[in-house]
Design a protein around this motif. Structure first.
Motif, PDB file in Angstrom:
ATOM      1  N   ILE A   1      68.472 -26.669  41.647  1.00  0.00           N
ATOM      2  CA  ILE A   1      69.620 -26.220  40.576  1.00  0.00           C
ATOM      3  C   ILE A   1      69.791 -24.940  41.023  1.00  0.00           C
ATOM      4  N   GLY A   2      71.084 -24.819  41.500  1.00  0.00           N
ATOM      5  CA  GLY A   2      71.511 -23.412  41.902  1.00  0.00           C
ATOM      6  C   GLY A   2      70.759 -22.725  42.952  1.00  0.00           C
ATOM      7  N   GLY A   3      69.772 -23.494  43.655  1.00  0.00           N
ATOM      8  CA  GLY A   3      68.766 -22.727  44.636  1.00  0.00           C
ATOM      9  C   GLY A   3      67.512 -22.575  43.869  1.00  0.00           C
ATOM     10  N   MET A   4      67.397 -22.813  42.715  1.00  0.00           N
ATOM     11  CA  MET A   4      65.946 -22.874  42.169  1.00  0.00           C
ATOM     12  C   MET A   4      65.318 -24.052  42.175  1.00  0.00           C
ATOM     13  N   GLN A   5      63.962 -24.119  42.548  1.00  0.00           N
ATOM     14  CA  GLN A   5      63.244 -25.358  42.585  1.00  0.00           C
ATOM     15  C   GLN A   5      62.518 -25.645  41.419  1.00  0.00           C
ATOM     16  N   LEU A   6      62.682 -26.830  40.799  1.00  0.00           N
ATOM     17  CA  LEU A   6      62.244 -27.244  39.361  1.00  0.00           C
ATOM     18  C   LEU A   6      61.454 -28.205  39.728  1.00  0.00           C
ATOM     19  N   GLN A   7      59.991 -28.210  39.394  1.00  0.00           N
ATOM     20  CA  GLN A   7      59.336 -29.354  39.794  1.00  0.00           C
ATOM     21  C   GLN A   7      58.551 -29.778  38.337  1.00  0.00           C
ATOM     22  N   VAL A   8      58.473 -31.181  38.189  1.00  0.00           N
ATOM     23  CA  VAL A   8      57.761 -31.572  36.980  1.00  0.00           C
ATOM     24  C   VAL A   8      56.394 -32.102  37.475  1.00  0.00           C
ATOM     25  N   LEU A   9      55.234 -31.403  36.549  1.00  0.00           N
ATOM     26  CA  LEU A   9      53.992 -31.431  36.920  1.00  0.00           C
ATOM     27  C   LEU A   9      53.373 -32.466  35.755  1.00  0.00           C
ATOM     28  N   GLY A  10      53.759 -32.354  34.751  1.00  0.00           N
ATOM     29  CA  GLY A  10      53.017 -33.378  33.769  1.00  0.00           C
ATOM     30  C   GLY A  10      54.122 -33.787  32.583  1.00  0.00           C
ATOM     31  N   PRO A  11      53.717 -34.552  31.589  1.00  0.00           N
ATOM     32  CA  PRO A  11      52.245 -35.113  31.664  1.00  0.00           C
ATOM     33  C   PRO A  11      51.809 -36.204  32.661  1.00  0.00           C
ATOM     34  N   LEU A  12      50.860 -36.029  32.860  1.00  0.00           N
ATOM     35  CA  LEU A  12      50.061 -37.166  33.999  1.00  0.00           C
ATOM     36  C   LEU A  12      49.733 -38.368  33.231  1.00  0.00           C
ATOM     37  N   GLN A  13      49.657 -38.548  32.023  1.00  0.00           N
ATOM     38  CA  GLN A  13      49.350 -39.911  31.466  1.00  0.00           C
ATOM     39  C   GLN A  13      49.974 -39.655  29.843  1.00  0.00           C
ATOM     40  N   GLN A  14      49.714 -40.580  29.257  1.00  0.00           N
ATOM     41  CA  GLN A  14      50.182 -40.939  28.023  1.00  0.00           C
ATOM     42  C   GLN A  14      49.008 -40.497  26.946  1.00  0.00           C
ATOM     43  N   TYR A  15      49.246 -39.457  26.206  1.00  0.00           N
ATOM     44  CA  TYR A  15      48.201 -38.689  25.429  1.00  0.00           C
ATOM     45  C   TYR A  15      48.113 -39.146  23.879  1.00  0.00           C
ATOM     46  N   GLU A  16      47.166 -39.092  23.309  1.00  0.00           N
ATOM     47  CA  GLU A  16      47.309 -39.230  21.902  1.00  0.00           C
ATOM     48  C   GLU A  16      47.915 -37.843  21.196  1.00  0.00           C
ATOM     49  N   GLY A  17      48.523 -37.783  20.272  1.00  0.00           N
ATOM     50  CA  GLY A  17      49.484 -36.670  19.769  1.00  0.00           C
ATOM     51  C   GLY A  17      50.379 -36.224  20.565  1.00  0.00           C
ATOM     52  N   SER A  18      51.131 -35.180  20.106  1.00  0.00           N
ATOM     53  CA  SER A  18      52.322 -34.836  20.735  1.00  0.00           C
ATOM     54  C   SER A  18      51.992 -33.685  21.956  1.00  0.00           C
ATOM     55  N   ASN A  19      51.309 -32.779  21.690  1.00  0.00           N
ATOM     56  CA  ASN A  19      51.235 -31.474  22.433  1.00  0.00           C
ATOM     57  C   ASN A  19      50.889 -31.871  23.926  1.00  0.00           C
ATOM     58  N   ASN A  20      49.872 -32.680  24.164  1.00  0.00           N
ATOM     59  CA  ASN A  20      49.334 -32.818  25.534  1.00  0.00           C
ATOM     60  C   ASN A  20      50.168 -33.788  26.196  1.00  0.00           C
ATOM     61  N   ASN A  21      51.530 -34.426  25.620  1.00  0.00           N
ATOM     62  CA  ASN A  21      52.382 -35.128  26.127  1.00  0.00           C
ATOM     63  C   ASN A  21      53.749 -34.055  26.670  1.00  0.00           C
TER      64      ASN A  21
END
Length: 316
Positions: free
Chosen positions: A182-202
């Motif tokens: 995006i405009g020369g910025m590299q944006l990489q998605v690292l997580g979430p790596l699985q579906q967790y209980e609760g909201s925060n870890n997701n």
């Protein structure tokens, strides 16, 4: 003679009043054009502030090729990434101040967002998201898949869904490893790596890079999600760590800090009964040797870069 002088004074006052009213009308029209119409031939408020040397922390972002603004929004999150005139908004503050983030963007003359990210559906991350989606041109919206039983329903979440439908915005549910330029910025998605209980870890975890500079945005990810990130084949090293979960002791483990090796740590936090950030977290970060910036102390935090090192500007 005295009557003539009185008449002249009254005439002068009337003329002055007409001139003042005309000038005020011109100023109001000019202000309305910049704020609401924003024609390309007029400067933005940010450009005007910089020209007169009145630029605050947020207005200075336009001076850099790559900038990260961690907005001061209390115990909530909202981060704006900008790169060569392109913009990515990550989270939008709490439900109590629904228009605050939109107002911060407008103040900088921003009308278009390449990507809007809701790291997870907690109200202190999506409170102002509907206002942003409705008031700005948005290309894409990113949010993780989180089952309804894993987070607390809120009017902010309902408003977000309605805004997406009303505007017909393309919605992405990211997969770890997805990347965007995006405009020369590299944006990489690292997580979430699985579906967790609760909201925060997701929470969506993002790494943004430009040139040799990078920042890791942890959302509200906690220890469980951090352990999975450490076990994955990712380069987690970053110059700046956006500390997870507002400095809660559930996050920012020593193992994560060892992997990231940040020179700076930024905490988005405000006063509340939880007394964040926790002393244990501050101690761990200091032991790592990172310089700490906090929105409750420093106000909005601007990290500016030309690709060869961040400079830091704070709101107070």
């Amino acid at each position: 003679m005295e009557q003539r002088q009185k008449a002249n004074k009254q005439k002068t006052k009337k003329i002055a009043g007409v001139i003042l009213a005309s000038l005020l009308t011109v100023v109001l029209l000019f202000s309305a054009l910049i704020t609401y119409v924003q024609p390309s031939w007029l400067p933005s408020w940010g450009q005007i502030y910089r020209f007169f040397g009145l630029a605050g922390t947020e207005e200075q972002a336009g001076d850099f090729a790559f900038a990260v603004q961690v907005f001061d929004v209390g115990k909530a999150d909202s981060i704006l990434l900008s790169c060569n005139g392109h913009y990515v908004l990550v989270d939008a503050g709490d439900i109590q101040l629904t228009e605050e983030v939109a107002a911060k963007l407008k103040k900088q003359g921003i009308t278009h967002l390449d990507l809007v990210v809701a790291t997870h559906p907690d109200r202190d991350h999506i409170g102002g998201m509907a206002a942003v989606l409705l008031e700005f041109e948005v290309d894409r919206f990113m949010m993780p898949r989180v089952p309804a039983q894993n987070f607390e329903p809120s009017s902010a979440y309902d408003a977000l869904l309605m805004a997406l439908e009303d505007k017909g915005i393309l919605q992405i549910n990211p997969t770890p490893g997805d990347s965007f330029d995006i405009g020369g910025m590299q944006l990489q998605v690292l997580g979430p790596l699985q579906q967790y209980e609760g909201s925060n870890n997701n929470s969506i975890v993002l790494k943004a890079s430009y040139g040799s500079d990078s920042i890791l945005l942890m959302g509200d990810a906690e220890k469980e999600a951090e352990l999975d990130l450490l076990a994955a084949d990712y380069d987690l090293q970053a110059d700046v760590l956006k500390v997870g979960h507002h400095g809660s002791d559930t996050s920012t483990t020593a193992a994560l800090l060892d992997a990231v090796q940040p020179a700076m740590a930024v905490i988005s936090v405000g006063s509340d009964s939880n007394q964040l950030p926790k002393k244990q977290v501050i101690t761990r970060i200091k032991q790592q040797g990172a310089e700490i910036y906090r929105t409750d102390i420093n106000g909005t935090i601007l990290l500016g870069s030309e690709g060869d090192g961040f400079t830091v500007h704070t709101g107070r």
